[in-house]
Scaffold this motif. Structure first.
Motif, PDB file in Angstrom:
ATOM      1  N   LEU A  38       0.858  -1.191   0.000  1.00 47.84           N
ATOM      2  CA  LEU A  38       0.000   0.000   0.000  1.00 47.84           C
ATOM      3  C   LEU A  38       0.890   1.236   0.000  1.00 47.84           C
ATOM      4  O   LEU A  38       1.773   1.368   0.849  1.00 47.84           O
ATOM      5  CB  LEU A  38      -0.911  -0.002   1.230  1.00 47.84           C
ATOM      6  CG  LEU A  38      -1.870   1.182   1.362  1.00 47.84           C
ATOM      7  CD1 LEU A  38      -2.890   1.183   0.222  1.00 47.84           C
ATOM      8  CD2 LEU A  38      -2.577   1.134   2.713  1.00 47.84           C
ATOM      9  N   THR A  39       0.684   2.137  -0.959  1.00 56.16           N
ATOM     10  CA  THR A  39       1.544   3.314  -1.068  1.00 56.16           C
ATOM     11  C   THR A  39       0.847   4.614  -0.711  1.00 56.16           C
ATOM     12  O   THR A  39       1.512   5.574  -0.334  1.00 56.16           O
ATOM     13  CB  THR A  39       2.112   3.449  -2.491  1.00 56.16           C
ATOM     14  OG1 THR A  39       1.033   3.595  -3.404  1.00 56.16           O
ATOM     15  CG2 THR A  39       2.963   2.242  -2.856  1.00 56.16           C
ATOM     16  N   SER A  40      -0.482   4.666  -0.834  1.00 53.79           N
ATOM     17  CA  SER A  40      -1.151   5.944  -0.641  1.00 53.79           C
ATOM     18  C   SER A  40      -2.563   5.758  -0.092  1.00 53.79           C
ATOM     19  O   SER A  40      -3.279   4.842  -0.494  1.00 53.79           O
ATOM     20  CB  SER A  40      -1.226   6.690  -1.978  1.00 53.79           C
ATOM     21  OG  SER A  40      -1.843   7.950  -1.816  1.00 53.79           O
ATOM     22  N   ILE A  41      -2.930   6.661   0.830  1.00 53.81           N
ATOM     23  CA  ILE A  41      -4.286   6.738   1.364  1.00 53.81           C
ATOM     24  C   ILE A  41      -4.791   8.141   1.056  1.00 53.81           C
ATOM     25  O   ILE A  41      -4.179   9.131   1.460  1.00 53.81           O
ATOM     26  CB  ILE A  41      -4.315   6.457   2.882  1.00 53.81           C
ATOM     27  CG1 ILE A  41      -3.806   5.027   3.150  1.00 53.81           C
ATOM     28  CG2 ILE A  41      -5.720   6.648   3.448  1.00 53.81           C
ATOM     29  CD1 ILE A  41      -3.581   4.708   4.605  1.00 53.81           C
ATOM     30  N   GLY A  42      -5.897   8.216   0.319  1.00 52.67           N
ATOM     31  CA  GLY A  42      -6.396   9.484  -0.197  1.00 52.67           C
ATOM     32  C   GLY A  42      -7.031  10.412   0.819  1.00 52.67           C
ATOM     33  O   GLY A  42      -7.256  11.580   0.515  1.00 52.67           O
ATOM     34  N   ARG A  43      -7.318   9.920   2.009  1.00 47.50           N
ATOM     35  CA  ARG A  43      -7.887  10.779   3.048  1.00 47.50           C
ATOM     36  C   ARG A  43      -7.275  10.415   4.397  1.00 47.50           C
ATOM     37  O   ARG A  43      -6.089  10.581   4.602  1.00 47.50           O
ATOM     38  CB  ARG A  43      -9.406  10.672   3.039  1.00 47.50           C
ATOM     39  CG  ARG A  43      -9.984  11.323   1.781  1.00 47.50           C
ATOM     40  CD  ARG A  43     -11.464  11.427   1.760  1.00 47.50           C
ATOM     41  NE  ARG A  43     -11.957  12.026   3.001  1.00 47.50           N
ATOM     42  CZ  ARG A  43     -13.215  12.284   3.229  1.00 47.50           C
ATOM     43  NH1 ARG A  43     -14.121  12.018   2.323  1.00 47.50           N
ATOM     44  NH2 ARG A  43     -13.618  12.807   4.360  1.00 47.50           N
ATOM     45  N   ASP A  44      -8.070   9.862   5.315  1.00 50.65           N
ATOM     46  CA  ASP A  44      -7.622   9.610   6.682  1.00 50.65           C
ATOM     47  C   ASP A  44      -7.122   8.189   6.883  1.00 50.65           C
ATOM     48  O   ASP A  44      -7.650   7.248   6.281  1.00 50.65           O
ATOM     49  CB  ASP A  44      -8.770   9.845   7.672  1.00 50.65           C
ATOM     50  CG  ASP A  44      -9.286  11.269   7.665  1.00 50.65           C
ATOM     51  OD1 ASP A  44      -8.552  12.173   7.219  1.00 50.65           O
ATOM     52  OD2 ASP A  44     -10.428  11.488   8.119  1.00 50.65           O
ATOM     53  N   PHE A  45      -6.136   8.043   7.790  1.00 46.84           N
ATOM     54  CA  PHE A  45      -5.675   6.730   8.232  1.00 46.84           C
ATOM     55  C   PHE A  45      -5.837   6.647   9.741  1.00 46.84           C
ATOM     56  O   PHE A  45      -5.255   7.446  10.474  1.00 46.84           O
ATOM     57  CB  PHE A  45      -4.201   6.503   7.867  1.00 46.84           C
ATOM     58  CG  PHE A  45      -3.643   5.237   8.464  1.00 46.84           C
ATOM     59  CD1 PHE A  45      -4.133   4.002   8.062  1.00 46.84           C
ATOM     60  CD2 PHE A  45      -2.649   5.274   9.428  1.00 46.84           C
ATOM     61  CE1 PHE A  45      -3.633   2.825   8.623  1.00 46.84           C
ATOM     62  CE2 PHE A  45      -2.144   4.111   9.981  1.00 46.84           C
ATOM     63  CZ  PHE A  45      -2.640   2.887   9.581  1.00 46.84           C
ATOM     64  N   TYR A  46      -6.671   5.709  10.192  1.00 48.98           N
ATOM     65  CA  TYR A  46      -6.860   5.453  11.618  1.00 48.98           C
ATOM     66  C   TYR A  46      -6.398   4.039  11.916  1.00 48.98           C
ATOM     67  O   TYR A  46      -6.708   3.107  11.171  1.00 48.98           O
ATOM     68  CB  TYR A  46      -8.331   5.513  12.028  1.00 48.98           C
ATOM     69  CG  TYR A  46      -9.019   6.845  12.003  1.00 48.98           C
ATOM     70  CD1 TYR A  46      -8.488   7.959  11.374  1.00 48.98           C
ATOM     71  CD2 TYR A  46     -10.265   6.988  12.605  1.00 48.98           C
ATOM     72  CE1 TYR A  46      -9.160   9.169  11.355  1.00 48.98           C
ATOM     73  CE2 TYR A  46     -10.948   8.184  12.585  1.00 48.98           C
ATOM     74  CZ  TYR A  46     -10.392   9.269  11.960  1.00 48.98           C
ATOM     75  OH  TYR A  46     -11.066  10.458  11.937  1.00 48.98           O
ATOM     76  N   LEU A  47      -5.704   3.880  13.019  1.00 48.03           N
ATOM     77  CA  LEU A  47      -5.382   2.575  13.575  1.00 48.03           C
ATOM     78  C   LEU A  47      -5.814   2.634  15.029  1.00 48.03           C
ATOM     79  O   LEU A  47      -5.189   3.338  15.833  1.00 48.03           O
ATOM     80  CB  LEU A  47      -3.885   2.272  13.455  1.00 48.03           C
ATOM     81  CG  LEU A  47      -3.463   0.874  13.896  1.00 48.03           C
ATOM     82  CD1 LEU A  47      -4.012  -0.184  12.940  1.00 48.03           C
ATOM     83  CD2 LEU A  47      -1.952   0.769  13.983  1.00 48.03           C
ATOM     84  N   GLN A  48      -6.906   1.940  15.337  1.00 50.30           N
ATOM     85  CA  GLN A  48      -7.525   2.129  16.644  1.00 50.30           C
ATOM     86  C   GLN A  48      -8.006   0.807  17.232  1.00 50.30           C
ATOM     87  O   GLN A  48      -8.620  -0.010  16.543  1.00 50.30           O
ATOM     88  CB  GLN A  48      -8.706   3.089  16.484  1.00 50.30           C
ATOM     89  CG  GLN A  48      -9.350   3.518  17.757  1.00 50.30           C
ATOM     90  CD  GLN A  48     -10.338   4.656  17.527  1.00 50.30           C
ATOM     91  OE1 GLN A  48     -10.247   5.414  16.565  1.00 50.30           O
ATOM     92  NE2 GLN A  48     -11.289   4.788  18.426  1.00 50.30           N
ATOM     93  N   ASN A  49      -7.720   0.609  18.510  1.00 50.38           N
ATOM     94  CA  ASN A  49      -8.192  -0.538  19.297  1.00 50.38           C
ATOM     95  C   ASN A  49      -7.664  -1.874  18.791  1.00 50.38           C
ATOM     96  O   ASN A  49      -8.311  -2.899  18.981  1.00 50.38           O
ATOM     97  CB  ASN A  49      -9.729  -0.600  19.338  1.00 50.38           C
ATOM     98  CG  ASN A  49     -10.349   0.639  19.926  1.00 50.38           C
ATOM     99  OD1 ASN A  49      -9.759   1.298  20.761  1.00 50.38           O
ATOM    100  ND2 ASN A  49     -11.535   0.965  19.471  1.00 50.38           N
TER     101      ASN A  49
END
Length: 182
Positions: free
Chosen positions: A68-79
């Motif tokens: 994975l090279t790109s996320i067009g908006r938000d990246f969350y890593l939660q819980n």
């Protein structure tokens, strides 16, 4: 012979993933490991990638995101129950927010060091029980956040060296709940 077979299988898997690699259009909210595994062919996510574990099939492994090279908006890593972010080492771009919240087994942010963008909107690193350093952020090209940087309640965090390259924060900068910070 065993090493040759193992190497051959690894190469076949690597080429198979490359053959099926694709952009994934839209927003993705992932609540368990099976859903995360389904993203294994994504090289680009055009919207949000919100990984918010609901506990039904705990998220422990980010390896489906290798490539994975790109996320067009938000990246969350939660819980999650993730212990490292090394699978994200190919990630070079997150357009808006980066939120690392309540990941009790995550000791550092190593794996995010290849982020190549100079600016994002928000950085929130909060409630990570054993997070001891955020140094990987300093290895990126990130120099500004247009809104907020919040580093909260990471009890083992001993320094903020990972923020050394920041030159601009648009709104709020808050740091609290870190008894080891001097």
């Amino acid at each position: 012979m065993r090493i040759l077979t193992t190497t051959l299988v690894f190469c076949m898997l690597l080429f198979a993933k490359a053959a099926f690699a694709q952009p994934c259009i839209g927003n993705f909210t992932v609540v368990n490991q099976a859903q995360l595994n389904a993203l294994s062919t994504c090289t680009v996510i055009t919207g949000d990638l919100l990984i918010i574990d609901d506990g039904t099939n705990p998220i422990t492994d980010l390896s489906p995101l290798i490539g994975l090279t790109s996320i067009g908006r938000d990246f969350y890593l939660q819980n999650t129950s993730v212990t490292d972010l090394s699978a994200l080492s190919t990630l070079t771009n997150v357009i808006r927010d980066i939120r690392i919240i309540n990941n009790d087994l995550l000791p550092d942010l190593d794996g995010l060091e290849n982020l190549n963008m100079s600016s994002a909107r928000d950085l929130i690193i909060q409630d990570n029980a054993i997070l001891a350093n955020i140094n990987a952020i300093a290895l990126t090209n990130l120099t500004s956040f247009t809104r907020n940087v919040n580093i909260r309640n990471n009890p083992l965090l001993a320094n903020l060296d990972g923020l050394d390259n920041l030159t601009s924060i648009g709104n709020n900068f808050s740091v609290f709940g870190h008894p080891l910070l001097t």
